[in-house]
Design a protein around this motif. Sequence first.
Motif, PDB file in Angstrom:
ATOM      1  N   LEU A   1       0.832  -1.199   0.000  1.00  0.00           N
ATOM      2  CA  LEU A   1       0.000   0.000   0.000  1.00  0.00           C
ATOM      3  C   LEU A   1       0.864   1.246   0.000  1.00  0.00           C
ATOM      4  O   LEU A   1       1.971   1.243   0.544  1.00  0.00           O
ATOM      5  CB  LEU A   1      -0.897   0.013   1.237  1.00  0.00           C
ATOM      6  N   GLN A   2       0.355   2.317  -0.583  1.00  0.00           N
ATOM      7  CA  GLN A   2       1.070   3.581  -0.588  1.00  0.00           C
ATOM      8  C   GLN A   2       1.075   4.165   0.816  1.00  0.00           C
ATOM      9  O   GLN A   2       0.032   4.273   1.450  1.00  0.00           O
ATOM     10  CB  GLN A   2       0.408   4.583  -1.551  1.00  0.00           C
ATOM     11  N   GLY A   3       2.247   4.506   1.307  1.00  0.00           N
ATOM     12  CA  GLY A   3       2.376   5.137   2.614  1.00  0.00           C
ATOM     13  C   GLY A   3       2.591   6.631   2.467  1.00  0.00           C
ATOM     14  O   GLY A   3       3.030   7.112   1.413  1.00  0.00           O
ATOM     15  N   TYR A   4       2.268   7.369   3.531  1.00  0.00           N
ATOM     16  CA  TYR A   4       2.382   8.821   3.517  1.00  0.00           C
ATOM     17  C   TYR A   4       3.076   9.293   4.787  1.00  0.00           C
ATOM     18  O   TYR A   4       2.961   8.666   5.840  1.00  0.00           O
ATOM     19  CB  TYR A   4       0.984   9.464   3.443  1.00  0.00           C
ATOM     20  N   ASN A   5       3.758  10.432   4.691  1.00  0.00           N
ATOM     21  CA  ASN A   5       4.366  10.995   5.892  1.00  0.00           C
ATOM     22  C   ASN A   5       3.351  11.887   6.603  1.00  0.00           C
ATOM     23  O   ASN A   5       2.177  11.949   6.204  1.00  0.00           O
ATOM     24  CB  ASN A   5       5.664  11.722   5.556  1.00  0.00           C
ATOM     25  N   ASN A   6       3.798  12.586   7.647  1.00  0.00           N
ATOM     26  CA  ASN A   6       2.893  13.426   8.447  1.00  0.00           C
ATOM     27  C   ASN A   6       2.294  14.588   7.662  1.00  0.00           C
ATOM     28  O   ASN A   6       1.296  15.163   8.072  1.00  0.00           O
ATOM     29  CB  ASN A   6       3.618  13.966   9.671  1.00  0.00           C
ATOM     30  N   ASN A   7       2.898  14.951   6.533  1.00  0.00           N
ATOM     31  CA  ASN A   7       2.397  16.040   5.697  1.00  0.00           C
ATOM     32  C   ASN A   7       1.596  15.523   4.511  1.00  0.00           C
ATOM     33  O   ASN A   7       1.368  16.246   3.545  1.00  0.00           O
ATOM     34  CB  ASN A   7       3.559  16.909   5.211  1.00  0.00           C
ATOM     35  N   ASN A   8       1.188  14.266   4.574  1.00  0.00           N
ATOM     36  CA  ASN A   8       0.373  13.621   3.539  1.00  0.00           C
ATOM     37  C   ASN A   8       1.097  13.535   2.186  1.00  0.00           C
ATOM     38  O   ASN A   8       0.459  13.540   1.146  1.00  0.00           O
ATOM     39  CB  ASN A   8      -0.983  14.324   3.389  1.00  0.00           C
ATOM     40  N   ILE A   9       2.410  13.471   2.233  1.00  0.00           N
ATOM     41  CA  ILE A   9       3.210  13.318   1.020  1.00  0.00           C
ATOM     42  C   ILE A   9       3.504  11.828   0.841  1.00  0.00           C
ATOM     43  O   ILE A   9       3.956  11.170   1.776  1.00  0.00           O
ATOM     44  CB  ILE A   9       4.520  14.127   1.128  1.00  0.00           C
ATOM     45  N   PRO A  10       3.250  11.291  -0.364  1.00  0.00           N
ATOM     46  CA  PRO A  10       3.537   9.876  -0.598  1.00  0.00           C
ATOM     47  C   PRO A  10       5.021   9.575  -0.362  1.00  0.00           C
ATOM     48  O   PRO A  10       5.892  10.335  -0.768  1.00  0.00           O
ATOM     49  CB  PRO A  10       3.178   9.658  -2.070  1.00  0.00           C
ATOM     50  N   MET A  11       5.274   8.484   0.323  1.00  0.00           N
ATOM     51  CA  MET A  11       6.643   8.076   0.632  1.00  0.00           C
ATOM     52  C   MET A  11       6.959   6.784  -0.115  1.00  0.00           C
ATOM     53  O   MET A  11       6.092   5.940  -0.298  1.00  0.00           O
ATOM     54  CB  MET A  11       6.808   7.859   2.143  1.00  0.00           C
TER      55      MET A  11
ATOM     56  N   LYS B   1      12.187   7.132   9.790  1.00  0.00           N
ATOM     57  CA  LYS B   1      12.146   8.462   9.157  1.00  0.00           C
ATOM     58  C   LYS B   1      12.658   8.453   7.708  1.00  0.00           C
ATOM     59  O   LYS B   1      13.015   9.485   7.180  1.00  0.00           O
ATOM     60  CB  LYS B   1      12.918   9.482   9.983  1.00  0.00           C
ATOM     61  N   ILE B   2      12.704   7.286   7.076  1.00  0.00           N
ATOM     62  CA  ILE B   2      13.113   7.235   5.676  1.00  0.00           C
ATOM     63  C   ILE B   2      12.003   6.658   4.817  1.00  0.00           C
ATOM     64  O   ILE B   2      12.220   6.250   3.697  1.00  0.00           O
ATOM     65  CB  ILE B   2      14.414   6.406   5.499  1.00  0.00           C
ATOM     66  N   GLY B   3      10.824   6.624   5.314  1.00  0.00           N
ATOM     67  CA  GLY B   3       9.668   6.101   4.578  1.00  0.00           C
ATOM     68  C   GLY B   3       8.463   6.274   5.457  1.00  0.00           C
ATOM     69  O   GLY B   3       8.230   7.353   5.983  1.00  0.00           O
TER      70      GLY B   3
END
Length: 170
Positions: free
Chosen positions: A81-91, A165-167
């Motif tokens: 599944l596509q993951g996102y960081n705290n700013n809703n940016i795809p990681m 913190k790298i994904g």
Amino acid sequence: AGFFNNYGREQLLQDLHKICPDTLPGTKFRYNSTAYSLLIFILENIYHETFDQLSSTYLKTHLHMEHTRPLLPIKDFSKVLQGYNNNNIPMPYVNLQGYYLGPSMNSTVNDMLIYISAQLSAKDVAIQLSHQQTWGDKTGFALGLSWMINSYDGQRYFHHDGNTKIGFNT
């Protein structure tokens, strides 16, 4: 992520020789995932298998988790599944290997439910051992084997995350 995938057994041993402890063991809590890397190194030497082989086999034979492993085969990347960081940016998905910040696991929702059930029932001897407090306050923050232990409204609970913190992580 390239650095972590290139950080191997020899680099771990070289770095361990550079450590200069500045406090007495067991007197001060500092999170340090290098202990996991050292444990992986020891287990691989004892059993002559990779951590991926050891953990996958153990999870399959002891908990019947058929779809959980540290390294995800390339053929299964399309299922992530596509993951996102705290700013809703795809990681990007990072398939970590080597002696990096500590072991990761890739799992399905069904396998995670099996894992949660096994942790809650605590019938497995290894799980019972991991729930024993090894350091800290019996009514506050404490540690078990790979678990952080805390209290809320008089109830003990176990938790841990794997925030590299790298994904992204769960």
